[in-house]
Design an enzyme around this catalytic site. Sequence first.
Site, PDB file in Angstrom:
ATOM      1  N   CYS A  60       0.852  -1.174   0.000  1.00 27.56           N
ATOM      2  CA  CYS A  60       0.000   0.000   0.000  1.00 27.56           C
ATOM      3  C   CYS A  60       0.900   1.240   0.000  1.00 27.56           C
ATOM      4  O   CYS A  60       1.997   1.232   0.547  1.00 27.56           O
ATOM      5  CB  CYS A  60      -0.926   0.091   1.205  1.00 27.56           C
ATOM      6  SG  CYS A  60      -2.085  -1.254   1.323  1.00 27.56           S
ATOM      7  N   ARG A  71       3.783  -0.394  -4.998  1.00 28.41           N
ATOM      8  CA  ARG A  71       3.436  -0.871  -3.653  1.00 28.41           C
ATOM      9  C   ARG A  71       2.096  -1.601  -3.626  1.00 28.41           C
ATOM     10  O   ARG A  71       1.662  -2.079  -2.567  1.00 28.41           O
ATOM     11  CB  ARG A  71       3.395   0.309  -2.672  1.00 28.41           C
ATOM     12  CG  ARG A  71       4.698   1.065  -2.577  1.00 28.41           C
ATOM     13  CD  ARG A  71       4.573   2.245  -1.654  1.00 28.41           C
ATOM     14  NE  ARG A  71       4.529   1.830  -0.270  1.00 28.41           N
ATOM     15  CZ  ARG A  71       5.580   1.628   0.503  1.00 28.41           C
ATOM     16  NH1 ARG A  71       6.784   1.816   0.004  1.00 28.41           N
ATOM     17  NH2 ARG A  71       5.443   1.268   1.751  1.00 28.41           N
ATOM     18  N   TRP A 121      -2.694  -2.708  -1.662  1.00 31.27           N
ATOM     19  CA  TRP A 121      -2.379  -4.126  -1.834  1.00 31.27           C
ATOM     20  C   TRP A 121      -3.182  -4.815  -0.744  1.00 31.27           C
ATOM     21  O   TRP A 121      -2.916  -4.633   0.443  1.00 31.27           O
ATOM     22  CB  TRP A 121      -0.880  -4.385  -1.656  1.00 31.27           C
ATOM     23  CG  TRP A 121      -0.490  -5.798  -1.984  1.00 31.27           C
ATOM     24  CD1 TRP A 121      -0.235  -6.319  -3.219  1.00 31.27           C
ATOM     25  CD2 TRP A 121      -0.306  -6.875  -1.062  1.00 31.27           C
ATOM     26  NE1 TRP A 121       0.081  -7.650  -3.121  1.00 31.27           N
ATOM     27  CE2 TRP A 121       0.048  -8.017  -1.813  1.00 31.27           C
ATOM     28  CE3 TRP A 121      -0.425  -7.007   0.322  1.00 31.27           C
ATOM     29  CZ2 TRP A 121       0.290  -9.257  -1.223  1.00 31.27           C
ATOM     30  CZ3 TRP A 121      -0.177  -8.239   0.908  1.00 31.27           C
ATOM     31  CH2 TRP A 121       0.189  -9.348   0.135  1.00 31.27           C
ATOM     32  N   ASN A 169      -1.335   2.558   5.534  1.00 32.80           N
ATOM     33  CA  ASN A 169      -0.465   1.488   5.033  1.00 32.80           C
ATOM     34  C   ASN A 169      -0.011   0.690   6.247  1.00 32.80           C
ATOM     35  O   ASN A 169       0.474   1.284   7.215  1.00 32.80           O
ATOM     36  CB  ASN A 169       0.743   2.122   4.304  1.00 32.80           C
ATOM     37  CG  ASN A 169       1.924   1.179   4.144  1.00 32.80           C
ATOM     38  OD1 ASN A 169       3.059   1.594   4.226  1.00 32.80           O
ATOM     39  ND2 ASN A 169       1.675  -0.081   3.918  1.00 32.80           N
ATOM     40  N   GLY A 170      -0.195  -0.642   6.208  1.00 30.41           N
ATOM     41  CA  GLY A 170       0.228  -1.471   7.343  1.00 30.41           C
ATOM     42  C   GLY A 170      -0.893  -2.418   7.745  1.00 30.41           C
ATOM     43  O   GLY A 170      -1.873  -2.587   7.011  1.00 30.41           O
ATOM     44  N   GLU A 223      16.809 -17.929  -8.980  1.00 32.05           N
ATOM     45  CA  GLU A 223      16.433 -16.559  -9.336  1.00 32.05           C
ATOM     46  C   GLU A 223      15.851 -16.505 -10.756  1.00 32.05           C
ATOM     47  O   GLU A 223      14.888 -15.774 -11.005  1.00 32.05           O
ATOM     48  CB  GLU A 223      17.655 -15.641  -9.171  1.00 32.05           C
ATOM     49  CG  GLU A 223      17.457 -14.192  -9.564  1.00 32.05           C
ATOM     50  CD  GLU A 223      16.341 -13.452  -8.807  1.00 32.05           C
ATOM     51  OE1 GLU A 223      15.803 -13.987  -7.832  1.00 32.05           O
ATOM     52  OE2 GLU A 223      15.999 -12.345  -9.251  1.00 32.05           O
ATOM     53  N   LYS A 235      12.106 -15.159 -11.490  1.00 33.69           N
ATOM     54  CA  LYS A 235      11.799 -14.082 -12.442  1.00 33.69           C
ATOM     55  C   LYS A 235      10.697 -14.541 -13.385  1.00 33.69           C
ATOM     56  O   LYS A 235       9.758 -13.808 -13.649  1.00 33.69           O
ATOM     57  CB  LYS A 235      13.031 -13.702 -13.274  1.00 33.69           C
ATOM     58  CG  LYS A 235      14.085 -12.868 -12.598  1.00 33.69           C
ATOM     59  CD  LYS A 235      13.726 -11.431 -12.321  1.00 33.69           C
ATOM     60  CE  LYS A 235      13.045 -11.239 -11.026  1.00 33.69           C
ATOM     61  NZ  LYS A 235      13.727 -11.198  -9.791  1.00 33.69           N
ATOM     62  N   GLU A 258       7.191 -14.969 -11.609  1.00 41.02           N
ATOM     63  CA  GLU A 258       6.506 -13.776 -11.108  1.00 41.02           C
ATOM     64  C   GLU A 258       5.964 -12.883 -12.214  1.00 41.02           C
ATOM     65  O   GLU A 258       4.969 -12.203 -12.003  1.00 41.02           O
ATOM     66  CB  GLU A 258       7.362 -12.989 -10.111  1.00 41.02           C
ATOM     67  CG  GLU A 258       8.585 -12.325 -10.653  1.00 41.02           C
ATOM     68  CD  GLU A 258       9.410 -11.660  -9.554  1.00 41.02           C
ATOM     69  OE1 GLU A 258       8.880 -11.293  -8.516  1.00 41.02           O
ATOM     70  OE2 GLU A 258      10.627 -11.514  -9.769  1.00 41.02           O
ATOM     71  N   HIS A 312      16.637 -37.362  -7.837  1.00 40.08           N
ATOM     72  CA  HIS A 312      16.009 -37.743  -6.570  1.00 40.08           C
ATOM     73  C   HIS A 312      14.521 -37.405  -6.538  1.00 40.08           C
ATOM     74  O   HIS A 312      13.938 -37.319  -5.464  1.00 40.08           O
ATOM     75  CB  HIS A 312      16.739 -37.078  -5.399  1.00 40.08           C
ATOM     76  CG  HIS A 312      18.170 -37.500  -5.315  1.00 40.08           C
ATOM     77  ND1 HIS A 312      18.551 -38.756  -4.908  1.00 40.08           N
ATOM     78  CD2 HIS A 312      19.314 -36.848  -5.653  1.00 40.08           C
ATOM     79  CE1 HIS A 312      19.869 -38.856  -4.979  1.00 40.08           C
ATOM     80  NE2 HIS A 312      20.358 -37.704  -5.429  1.00 40.08           N
ATOM     81  N   LYS A 350       6.054  -4.337  -4.673  1.00 40.11           N
ATOM     82  CA  LYS A 350       7.520  -4.292  -4.601  1.00 40.11           C
ATOM     83  C   LYS A 350       8.026  -4.190  -3.171  1.00 40.11           C
ATOM     84  O   LYS A 350       9.083  -4.706  -2.843  1.00 40.11           O
ATOM     85  CB  LYS A 350       8.040  -3.114  -5.421  1.00 40.11           C
ATOM     86  CG  LYS A 350       9.537  -3.161  -5.560  1.00 40.11           C
ATOM     87  CD  LYS A 350      10.002  -2.568  -6.846  1.00 40.11           C
ATOM     88  CE  LYS A 350      11.482  -2.768  -7.036  1.00 40.11           C
ATOM     89  NZ  LYS A 350      11.803  -4.152  -7.426  1.00 40.11           N
TER      90      LYS A 350
HETATM   91  C1  F6R Z   1      11.395 -10.518  -6.847  1.00 40.03           C
HETATM   92  C2  F6R Z   1      11.241  -9.538  -5.822  1.00 40.03           C
HETATM   93  C3  F6R Z   1      10.921  -9.996  -4.438  1.00 40.03           C
HETATM   94  C4  F6R Z   1      11.805  -9.242  -3.448  1.00 40.03           C
HETATM   95  C5  F6R Z   1      11.406  -9.580  -2.008  1.00 40.03           C
HETATM   96  C6  F6R Z   1      12.317  -8.908  -1.004  1.00 40.03           C
HETATM   97  O1  F6R Z   1      11.675  -9.937  -8.076  1.00 40.03           O
HETATM   98  O2  F6R Z   1      11.376  -8.381  -6.064  1.00 40.03           O
HETATM   99  O3  F6R Z   1      11.093 -11.364  -4.309  1.00 40.03           O
HETATM  100  O4  F6R Z   1      13.119  -9.589  -3.692  1.00 40.03           O
HETATM  101  O5  F6R Z   1      10.093  -9.180  -1.780  1.00 40.03           O
HETATM  102  O6  F6R Z   1      12.291  -7.530  -1.142  1.00 40.03           O
HETATM  103  P1  F6R Z   1      13.470  -6.626  -0.600  1.00 40.03           P
HETATM  104  O7  F6R Z   1      14.687  -6.971  -1.350  1.00 40.03           O
HETATM  105  O8  F6R Z   1      12.999  -5.233  -0.852  1.00 40.03           O
HETATM  106  O9  F6R Z   1      13.606  -6.928   0.860  1.00 40.03           O
END
Ligand code: F6R
Length: 614
Positions: A2, A27, A77, A103-104, A487, A491, A494, A510, A609
């Site tokens: 949020c 957000r 969010w 927010n929270g 990773e 990517k 997501e 396994h 994010k």
């Molecule tokens: C993936 C992504 C998330 C963040 C995770 C941690 O592309 O962006 O998996 O890596 O939410 O966020 P931070 O790094 O801001 O603590």
Amino acid sequence: MCGIVGYIGNKSVVDILVNGLSQLEYRGYDSAGVAVQTSSKIKVYKAEGKLENLSSVLMQHKSEFADSTMGIGHIRWATHGAPNVINAHPHTCNCGNLVIVHNGIIENYKELKVKLEAKGAKFRSQTDTEAVAHLIAYKYEETKDLTEAVRLATQELDGAYALCVMHNNEKNKLIATKRNAPLLVGVGEDEYYVASDVPAIIPYTKKAMYLNDNQIVELSRSEMKLFNSNGEPIPQKVEILPWEPVALSKMGYKHFMLKEIHEQPDVIRNILVGKLHSADSQITLDEVKLDKQTLKDLNRIQIIACGTSLHAAMIGKYIIENFCGIAVDVEASSEYIYRKTVTDKHTLVIGVSQSGETADTLTAIKQAKARGSHILIITNRPDSAMAREADSLVPVNAGIEVSVAATKSYIAQLVSFYLLALYMAEIKGSLDESVLKSLKSELTLVPQKIEQILSHKEDIQKCAQHYANTKDFIYVARGINFPTALEGALKLKEISYINATGYPAGELKHGPIAMLDESMPVLSILMKGSVYEKLLSNSEEAKARNARMIALTNSTSEKLKELFEFIIEVPDIQELLSPLIAMVPLQLIAYYIAEYLGKDVDQPRNLAKSVTVE
Ligand code: F6R
């Protein structure tokens, strides 16, 4: 999650709020809303879904707020209650005089709701926030002072909040406060901005004040007053924000993600300046505040992080153990905080976070700090809550990352880990001079090598389009690139919603090998070095089960053509630095698949994010 914004001044408020919210869409984008003070009363406008839906609603009501110069806004969010208009913020009390954005998460909202309903409050939404609106409204009835009402109400709240509040009876007053959620106030000429994050205010002012937990700010057009939790006035610390608005433009790229992938060579150059001078001189890392003897004696490190940052942490573990011979544990912050972790003053605890606001990581480092550990934070946001907890702060300087899928911040975190590991290895004397020298000299060449990859991105695009319609995708690697496989898979899932998984290649047999058939793409991250031959054998095993084999490799061996239907070649690099190179084509594959499928690349569904809830 949020985002909240607020404005009080002399400019037309709605444009400022909508602009601010557009900068905070990373957000959350489940719903959006604004409340504005009009000449008659406060009016609230909301819409489900993305901000553009709110903009359409606002267009229809333009004449109602043409002269308005004060308001609050929210981008959601969803945590409590479905993403619909009723649950969208701003929320109001029953008489509609008070509006708030939040927010929270208010953890005791159910208990508060019972109490407030007993007093006559009628709840309309399923949100935790509405309880706060009713609570402040009751306190205002008692005190007739909005700042005091907010102060008293927040004393009854458990959990995390950043709040911005307005009341019909206070036409020149905006109140904001926070606990365990980010909030700052931008300072202009006879005007103030409130926002969850810098991008919302940076187009208007570089002067800002970060709020600390439990502080309350009272804003009028002419004045800002700051109070502590006892309601006593306290000094204000206004600073100049080190950000430029230009950083938030797509600069001609179709998506922020593609732009941010292309920024990676310069991000690396930027980090190395002033730290890695030449292969012959020692790394400078003044940010590390542990004295040299303590670093020499260190025998345990814990790294905590989430998501992409967790994958960077896993590579951090690999290189610190390899270069320095120090035992490193890596753990997801969300697991670390709910068990009896063994941490003490002899443990160096490293928190890794792009945003510096991730609730789980923030809680984890606070727990470790309380047990006496030295806290080193690797973050892209030196102005974040985590940065403020740091004993040693290592900013990764990737610049603001807008795309929800992290790319340049990941590479920047990796480079920071390389510098840290090399710095510690030099102090400990744990690496051969020749090895140190060759690592340092090749590290400076990484930006060029990434540029080489980007210069033939069309080949990677072709490969991506070839596999775009698959349901599942497997990435395999061994050794230092196992986290690269994780990773790469993260990517892809997501932003394209394809079921992608990363495995250590040796684990295939396994269990996962049972899933392989002619419909399953398996991408081997086949970088030359200690596990190359082993991974080649694992790839043969997968091929024998008819999997559609793809190689990402720095090998030019002709033999690979028999085994793989697609080969993505990357520039040669020594094994220990190879994650810096190998990740870039995987980012591009995910990007091009998602783009080909018409997905919302920069704002994938269900994600945000900055994950500020546990
Ligand atoms: C993936 C992504 C998330 C963040 C995770 C941690 O592309 O962006 O998996 O890596 O939410 O966020 P931070 O790094 O801001 O603590």
